[in-house]
Design a protein around this motif. Structure first.
Motif, PDB file in Angstrom:
ATOM      1  N   ALA A  69       0.868  -1.178   0.000  1.00  0.00           N
ATOM      2  CA  ALA A  69       0.000   0.000   0.000  1.00  0.00           C
ATOM      3  C   ALA A  69       0.903   1.226   0.000  1.00  0.00           C
ATOM      4  O   ALA A  69       1.910   1.263   0.707  1.00  0.00           O
ATOM      5  CB  ALA A  69      -0.894   0.009   1.233  1.00  0.00           C
ATOM      6  N   VAL A  70       0.555   2.214  -0.806  1.00  0.00           N
ATOM      7  CA  VAL A  70       1.292   3.479  -0.837  1.00  0.00           C
ATOM      8  C   VAL A  70       0.456   4.481  -0.067  1.00  0.00           C
ATOM      9  O   VAL A  70      -0.722   4.697  -0.377  1.00  0.00           O
ATOM     10  CB  VAL A  70       1.525   3.969  -2.284  1.00  0.00           C
ATOM     11  CG1 VAL A  70       2.335   5.253  -2.286  1.00  0.00           C
ATOM     12  CG2 VAL A  70       2.206   2.890  -3.120  1.00  0.00           C
ATOM     13  N   THR A  71       1.053   5.080   0.961  1.00  0.00           N
ATOM     14  CA  THR A  71       0.325   6.026   1.803  1.00  0.00           C
ATOM     15  C   THR A  71       1.063   7.356   1.870  1.00  0.00           C
ATOM     16  O   THR A  71       2.285   7.422   1.693  1.00  0.00           O
ATOM     17  CB  THR A  71       0.157   5.491   3.240  1.00  0.00           C
ATOM     18  OG1 THR A  71       1.439   5.380   3.860  1.00  0.00           O
ATOM     19  CG2 THR A  71      -0.532   4.133   3.248  1.00  0.00           C
ATOM     20  N   VAL A  78      -4.255   6.245   2.131  1.00  0.00           N
ATOM     21  CA  VAL A  78      -3.843   5.321   1.077  1.00  0.00           C
ATOM     22  C   VAL A  78      -4.076   6.011  -0.261  1.00  0.00           C
ATOM     23  O   VAL A  78      -5.182   6.461  -0.556  1.00  0.00           O
ATOM     24  CB  VAL A  78      -4.619   3.992   1.160  1.00  0.00           C
ATOM     25  CG1 VAL A  78      -4.272   3.093  -0.021  1.00  0.00           C
ATOM     26  CG2 VAL A  78      -4.322   3.283   2.475  1.00  0.00           C
ATOM     27  N   ILE A  79      -3.009   6.075  -1.081  1.00  0.00           N
ATOM     28  CA  ILE A  79      -3.096   6.767  -2.368  1.00  0.00           C
ATOM     29  C   ILE A  79      -2.869   5.829  -3.552  1.00  0.00           C
ATOM     30  O   ILE A  79      -2.890   6.265  -4.692  1.00  0.00           O
ATOM     31  CB  ILE A  79      -2.107   7.954  -2.435  1.00  0.00           C
ATOM     32  CG1 ILE A  79      -0.670   7.486  -2.222  1.00  0.00           C
ATOM     33  CG2 ILE A  79      -2.516   9.031  -1.421  1.00  0.00           C
ATOM     34  CD1 ILE A  79       0.382   8.565  -2.487  1.00  0.00           C
ATOM     35  N   GLY A  80      -2.667   4.545  -3.280  1.00  0.00           N
ATOM     36  CA  GLY A  80      -2.472   3.586  -4.358  1.00  0.00           C
ATOM     37  C   GLY A  80      -1.737   2.362  -3.856  1.00  0.00           C
ATOM     38  O   GLY A  80      -1.660   2.113  -2.646  1.00  0.00           O
ATOM     39  N   CYS A  81      -1.191   1.621  -4.804  1.00  0.00           N
ATOM     40  CA  CYS A  81      -0.428   0.432  -4.446  1.00  0.00           C
ATOM     41  C   CYS A  81       0.540   0.094  -5.562  1.00  0.00           C
ATOM     42  O   CYS A  81       0.429   0.592  -6.686  1.00  0.00           O
ATOM     43  CB  CYS A  81      -1.339  -0.754  -4.135  1.00  0.00           C
ATOM     44  SG  CYS A  81      -2.226  -1.440  -5.544  1.00  0.00           S
ATOM     45  N   SER A  82       1.486  -0.756  -5.234  1.00  0.00           N
ATOM     46  CA  SER A  82       2.408  -1.317  -6.213  1.00  0.00           C
ATOM     47  C   SER A  82       2.788  -2.697  -5.713  1.00  0.00           C
ATOM     48  O   SER A  82       2.464  -3.061  -4.576  1.00  0.00           O
ATOM     49  CB  SER A  82       3.634  -0.423  -6.400  1.00  0.00           C
ATOM     50  OG  SER A  82       4.351  -0.804  -7.560  1.00  0.00           O
ATOM     51  N   THR A  99       0.896  -1.172 -10.534  1.00  0.00           N
ATOM     52  CA  THR A  99       0.922   0.089  -9.803  1.00  0.00           C
ATOM     53  C   THR A  99      -0.213   0.996 -10.246  1.00  0.00           C
ATOM     54  O   THR A  99      -0.490   1.117 -11.434  1.00  0.00           O
ATOM     55  CB  THR A  99       2.265   0.818 -10.057  1.00  0.00           C
ATOM     56  OG1 THR A  99       3.342  -0.035  -9.673  1.00  0.00           O
ATOM     57  CG2 THR A  99       2.342   2.126  -9.299  1.00  0.00           C
ATOM     58  N   PHE A 100      -0.852   1.635  -9.292  1.00  0.00           N
ATOM     59  CA  PHE A 100      -1.722   2.769  -9.608  1.00  0.00           C
ATOM     60  C   PHE A 100      -1.647   3.760  -8.461  1.00  0.00           C
ATOM     61  O   PHE A 100      -1.356   3.409  -7.322  1.00  0.00           O
ATOM     62  CB  PHE A 100      -3.175   2.333  -9.897  1.00  0.00           C
ATOM     63  CG  PHE A 100      -4.023   2.123  -8.671  1.00  0.00           C
ATOM     64  CD1 PHE A 100      -4.714   3.181  -8.093  1.00  0.00           C
ATOM     65  CD2 PHE A 100      -4.124   0.864  -8.100  1.00  0.00           C
ATOM     66  CE1 PHE A 100      -5.492   2.979  -6.964  1.00  0.00           C
ATOM     67  CE2 PHE A 100      -4.910   0.662  -6.979  1.00  0.00           C
ATOM     68  CZ  PHE A 100      -5.592   1.721  -6.398  1.00  0.00           C
ATOM     69  N   LEU A 101      -1.888   5.025  -8.815  1.00  0.00           N
ATOM     70  CA  LEU A 101      -1.911   6.120  -7.842  1.00  0.00           C
ATOM     71  C   LEU A 101      -3.150   6.971  -8.080  1.00  0.00           C
ATOM     72  O   LEU A 101      -3.623   7.090  -9.218  1.00  0.00           O
ATOM     73  CB  LEU A 101      -0.671   7.014  -7.999  1.00  0.00           C
ATOM     74  CG  LEU A 101       0.662   6.406  -7.621  1.00  0.00           C
ATOM     75  CD1 LEU A 101       1.804   7.306  -8.086  1.00  0.00           C
ATOM     76  CD2 LEU A 101       0.740   6.167  -6.120  1.00  0.00           C
ATOM     77  N   ARG A 102      -3.644   7.579  -7.013  1.00  0.00           N
ATOM     78  CA  ARG A 102      -4.728   8.557  -7.138  1.00  0.00           C
ATOM     79  C   ARG A 102      -4.286   9.653  -8.097  1.00  0.00           C
ATOM     80  O   ARG A 102      -3.106   9.978  -8.168  1.00  0.00           O
ATOM     81  CB  ARG A 102      -5.041   9.187  -5.783  1.00  0.00           C
ATOM     82  CG  ARG A 102      -5.642   8.248  -4.758  1.00  0.00           C
ATOM     83  CD  ARG A 102      -5.781   8.971  -3.415  1.00  0.00           C
ATOM     84  NE  ARG A 102      -6.627  10.141  -3.556  1.00  0.00           N
ATOM     85  CZ  ARG A 102      -7.931  10.187  -3.217  1.00  0.00           C
ATOM     86  NH1 ARG A 102      -8.494   9.130  -2.677  1.00  0.00           N
ATOM     87  NH2 ARG A 102      -8.628  11.271  -3.392  1.00  0.00           N
TER      88      ARG A 102
END
Length: 182
Positions: A69-71, A78-82, A99-102
């Motif tokens: 989780a990308v925070t 939480v703004i996305g994940c990879s 991967t995706f991000l807000r």
């Protein structure tokens, strides 16, 4: 199996972001990050912003054992994940993708900061990292090229349950260090 000395679910901290193992309690927060249809507009899974499509996707991320989780560091949103995974055509390798991000984190330094943390972690164990991109994802190809990865070849692979031709990009430890050292 990924490289035996590689930990695919570390906690990695940067100046503005943190990456940590994705857990079951992240479902609602990651769905909130993924619920913008524009995120998926250039992606083969165009309806992933819908709950009925997102939930099986989230389950597959959890089952992979390599999703982070990308925070945001401030507040922890939480703004996305990879994800780390093994390249299907390179046994024992380390790859980064899924991967995706807000959208409010597009066009700035978030993707580069995230990949810098992930590459640094991977390059502590391996000499090269692979990235696989669906040929229709032009935005991902541009972002990957900006990181210094090179399009090595196109290969017929099965990725994320989809068989087809994928662009296979790679970056070496030496290329990463030459481009971003200091």
């Amino acid at each position: 199996m990924m490289h035996p000395k590689f930990d695919p679910q570390p906690t990695l901290e940067g100046v503005d972001i943190c990456l940590r193992p994705l857990g079951p309690d992240d479902r609602t927060a990651l769905f909130a990050a993924a619920s913008d249809p524009a995120i998926w507009a250039g992606h083969p899974a165009k309806s992933r912003h819908e709950r009925a499509v997102f939930d099986p996707y989230f389950d597959s991320l959890l089952a992979s054992g390599g999703t982070l989780a990308v925070t945001e560091r401030d507040g922890g949103r939480v703004i996305g994940c990879s994800r780390y995974y093994e390249a299907p055509d390179h046994p024992g390798s380390v790859s980064i993708g899924y991967t995706f991000l807000r959208r409010d984190h597009w066009g700035g330094g978030t993707n580069r900061a995230m990949k810098a943390l992930m590459f640094a972690h991977a390059f502590a164990v391996v000499d090269e990292v692979w990235l696989h991109i669906d040929p229709s994802k032009i935005r991902s190809q541009r972002a990957t090229a900006k990181l210094g990865a090179e399009h090595a070849y196109d290969g017929k692979l099965t990725m994320g349950g989809k068989s087809g031709v994928w662009q296979c990009w790679r970056i070496t430890r030496a290329a990463w260090q030459a481009r971003f050292a200091g």
